[in-house]
Design a protein around this motif. Structure first.
Motif, PDB file in Angstrom:
ATOM      1  N   MET A 171       0.963  -1.152  -0.071  1.00 13.96           N
ATOM      2  CA  MET A 171       0.156   0.087   0.026  1.00 13.96           C
ATOM      3  C   MET A 171       0.946   1.277   0.049  1.00 13.96           C
ATOM      4  SD  MET A 171      -2.776   0.974   2.682  1.00 13.96           S
ATOM      5  CE  MET A 171      -3.888  -0.476   2.488  1.00 13.96           C
ATOM      6  N   GLU A 172       0.570   2.056  -1.007  1.00 15.61           N
ATOM      7  CA  GLU A 172       1.474   3.376  -0.999  1.00 15.61           C
ATOM      8  C   GLU A 172       0.769   4.402  -0.347  1.00 15.61           C
ATOM      9  OE1 GLU A 172       3.844   6.269  -4.207  1.00 15.61           O
ATOM     10  OE2 GLU A 172       2.368   4.355  -4.963  1.00 15.61           O
ATOM     11  N   ILE A 173       1.258   5.096   0.640  1.00 14.86           N
ATOM     12  CA  ILE A 173       0.499   6.265   1.166  1.00 14.86           C
ATOM     13  C   ILE A 173       1.455   7.426   1.280  1.00 14.86           C
ATOM     14  CG2 ILE A 173      -0.709   7.067   3.083  1.00 14.86           C
ATOM     15  CD1 ILE A 173      -0.826   3.965   4.054  1.00 14.86           C
ATOM     16  N   LYS A 174       0.943   8.579   0.594  1.00 20.81           N
ATOM     17  CA  LYS A 174       1.801   9.829   0.598  1.00 20.81           C
ATOM     18  C   LYS A 174       0.854  10.893   1.256  1.00 20.81           C
ATOM     19  CE  LYS A 174       4.151   8.778  -3.628  1.00 20.81           C
ATOM     20  NZ  LYS A 174       4.190   8.968  -5.065  1.00 20.81           N
ATOM     21  N   PHE A 175       1.540  11.842   1.671  1.00 24.77           N
ATOM     22  CA  PHE A 175       1.088  13.280   2.072  1.00 24.77           C
ATOM     23  C   PHE A 175       1.621  14.429   1.450  1.00 24.77           C
ATOM     24  CE2 PHE A 175       0.463  10.048   5.646  1.00 24.77           C
ATOM     25  CZ  PHE A 175      -0.638   9.963   5.944  1.00 24.77           C
ATOM     26  N   GLN A 176       0.820  15.280   1.020  1.00 24.38           N
ATOM     27  CA  GLN A 176       1.469  16.439   0.425  1.00 24.38           C
ATOM     28  C   GLN A 176       1.245  17.687   1.305  1.00 24.38           C
ATOM     29  OE1 GLN A 176      -1.081  16.205  -3.321  1.00 24.38           O
ATOM     30  NE2 GLN A 176       0.751  15.065  -4.184  1.00 24.38           N
ATOM     31  N   GLU A 177       2.080  18.399   1.033  1.00 20.55           N
ATOM     32  CA  GLU A 177       2.037  19.950   1.739  1.00 20.55           C
ATOM     33  C   GLU A 177       0.899  20.833   1.227  1.00 20.55           C
ATOM     34  OE1 GLU A 177       2.864  22.876   4.510  1.00 20.55           O
ATOM     35  OE2 GLU A 177       3.696  20.805   4.548  1.00 20.55           O
ATOM     36  N   GLN A 178       0.095  21.300   1.876  1.00 24.07           N
ATOM     37  CA  GLN A 178      -0.910  22.319   1.467  1.00 24.07           C
ATOM     38  C   GLN A 178      -0.643  23.646   1.950  1.00 24.07           C
ATOM     39  OE1 GLN A 178      -3.935  18.699   2.450  1.00 24.07           O
ATOM     40  NE2 GLN A 178      -4.955  20.692   2.313  1.00 24.07           N
ATOM     41  N   GLU A 179      -1.020  24.517   0.979  1.00 19.76           N
ATOM     42  CA  GLU A 179      -0.640  25.892   1.298  1.00 19.76           C
ATOM     43  C   GLU A 179      -1.528  26.358   2.464  1.00 19.76           C
ATOM     44  OE1 GLU A 179      -1.258  30.160  -1.036  1.00 19.76           O
ATOM     45  OE2 GLU A 179      -0.187  28.403  -1.921  1.00 19.76           O
ATOM     46  N   ARG A 180      -2.790  25.846   2.378  1.00 22.24           N
ATOM     47  CA  ARG A 180      -3.644  26.055   3.470  1.00 22.24           C
ATOM     48  C   ARG A 180      -4.251  24.862   3.834  1.00 22.24           C
ATOM     49  NH1 ARG A 180      -5.592  30.921   5.760  1.00 22.24           N
ATOM     50  NH2 ARG A 180      -7.751  30.746   6.124  1.00 22.24           N
ATOM     51  N   TYR A 181      -5.081  24.732   5.167  1.00 24.13           N
ATOM     52  CA  TYR A 181      -5.731  23.649   5.379  1.00 24.13           C
ATOM     53  C   TYR A 181      -7.097  23.800   5.976  1.00 24.13           C
ATOM     54  CZ  TYR A 181      -1.318  21.124   5.333  1.00 24.13           C
ATOM     55  OH  TYR A 181      -0.274  20.651   5.090  1.00 24.13           O
ATOM     56  N   ASP A 182      -8.237  23.096   5.440  1.00 23.27           N
ATOM     57  CA  ASP A 182      -9.625  23.552   5.917  1.00 23.27           C
ATOM     58  C   ASP A 182      -9.711  23.029   7.364  1.00 23.27           C
ATOM     59  OD1 ASP A 182     -10.308  24.387   3.586  1.00 23.27           O
ATOM     60  OD2 ASP A 182     -10.773  22.236   2.929  1.00 23.27           O
ATOM     61  N   ILE A 183     -10.302  24.127   8.111  1.00 24.70           N
ATOM     62  CA  ILE A 183     -10.566  23.651   9.479  1.00 24.70           C
ATOM     63  C   ILE A 183     -12.362  23.780   9.631  1.00 24.70           C
ATOM     64  CG2 ILE A 183     -10.566  24.493  11.834  1.00 24.70           C
ATOM     65  CD1 ILE A 183      -7.721  25.781  11.044  1.00 24.70           C
ATOM     66  N   ASN A 184     -12.687  22.653  10.347  1.00 24.06           N
ATOM     67  CA  ASN A 184     -14.309  22.519  10.477  1.00 24.06           C
ATOM     68  C   ASN A 184     -14.228  22.330  12.065  1.00 24.06           C
ATOM     69  OD1 ASN A 184     -13.913  19.748  11.075  1.00 24.06           O
ATOM     70  ND2 ASN A 184     -14.861  19.013   9.250  1.00 24.06           N
ATOM     71  N   ASN A 185     -15.706  22.066  12.668  1.00 26.54           N
ATOM     72  CA  ASN A 185     -15.992  21.777  13.973  1.00 26.54           C
ATOM     73  C   ASN A 185     -15.202  20.549  14.547  1.00 26.54           C
ATOM     74  OD1 ASN A 185     -17.562  24.031  14.097  1.00 26.54           O
ATOM     75  ND2 ASN A 185     -19.545  22.711  13.638  1.00 26.54           N
ATOM     76  N   GLU A 186     -14.876  19.481  13.664  1.00 28.47           N
ATOM     77  CA  GLU A 186     -14.086  18.442  14.141  1.00 28.47           C
ATOM     78  C   GLU A 186     -12.710  18.697  14.464  1.00 28.47           C
ATOM     79  OE1 GLU A 186     -14.871  14.574  12.478  1.00 28.47           O
ATOM     80  OE2 GLU A 186     -16.296  15.545  11.378  1.00 28.47           O
ATOM     81  N   GLY A 187     -12.034  19.588  13.406  1.00 28.42           N
ATOM     82  CA  GLY A 187     -10.580  19.729  13.541  1.00 28.42           C
ATOM     83  C   GLY A 187     -10.061  20.180  12.108  1.00 28.42           C
ATOM     84  N   LEU A 188      -8.746  19.694  11.966  1.00 29.27           N
ATOM     85  CA  LEU A 188      -8.227  20.395  10.801  1.00 29.27           C
ATOM     86  C   LEU A 188      -8.031  19.014   9.840  1.00 29.27           C
ATOM     87  CD1 LEU A 188      -5.035  22.298  10.245  1.00 29.27           C
ATOM     88  CD2 LEU A 188      -4.879  20.051   9.225  1.00 29.27           C
ATOM     89  N   LEU A 189      -8.623  19.316   8.602  1.00 28.82           N
ATOM     90  CA  LEU A 189      -8.591  18.508   7.531  1.00 28.82           C
ATOM     91  C   LEU A 189      -7.419  18.418   6.547  1.00 28.82           C
ATOM     92  CD1 LEU A 189     -11.599  19.172   8.140  1.00 28.82           C
ATOM     93  CD2 LEU A 189     -12.162  18.125   5.957  1.00 28.82           C
ATOM     94  N   PHE A 190      -6.909  17.311   6.216  1.00 27.05           N
ATOM     95  CA  PHE A 190      -5.648  16.978   5.361  1.00 27.05           C
ATOM     96  C   PHE A 190      -6.046  15.771   4.415  1.00 27.05           C
ATOM     97  CE2 PHE A 190      -4.843  14.843   9.158  1.00 27.05           C
ATOM     98  CZ  PHE A 190      -3.850  13.622   9.002  1.00 27.05           C
TER      99      PHE A 190
END
Length: 87
Positions: A1-20
């Motif tokens: 399983m290949e899993i990658k994360f990408q840097e985002q310029e800005r992150y969305d924030i909602n009532n639960e927390g920060l989305l990525f």
């Protein structure tokens, strides 16, 4: 399983927390780290925002997300305080 994360310029924030986003075998997977995990897990006194807390703990948060993805957790992948708390 290949899993990658990408840097985002800005992150969305909602009532639960920060989305990525994770890219798992070429497909987008939505992840969220809870507000509690960010504030209590990454020295909120030393950071000014949820986004700064995320950046400070990003490596730990992403490791926790990988474990949850590999375990087959349903989307969105929710990283909670217990997943990132020091042992």
């Amino acid at each position: 399983m290949e899993i990658k994360f990408q840097e985002q310029e800005r992150y969305d924030i909602n009532n639960e927390g920060l989305l990525f986003q994770a890219i798992v075998n070429g497909e987008k997977v939505t992840c969220v780290v809870t507000r509690e995990a960010l504030w209590e897990g990454f020295s909120a006194a030393q950071v000014l925002s949820l986004e700064e807390a995320f950046r400070a703990g990003r490596e730990t948060i992403e490791r926790a997300a990988v474990v949850l993805i590999e375990q087959g957790a349903p989307q969105p992948i929710v990283v909670k305080r217990a997943h990132v708390a020091p042992i």
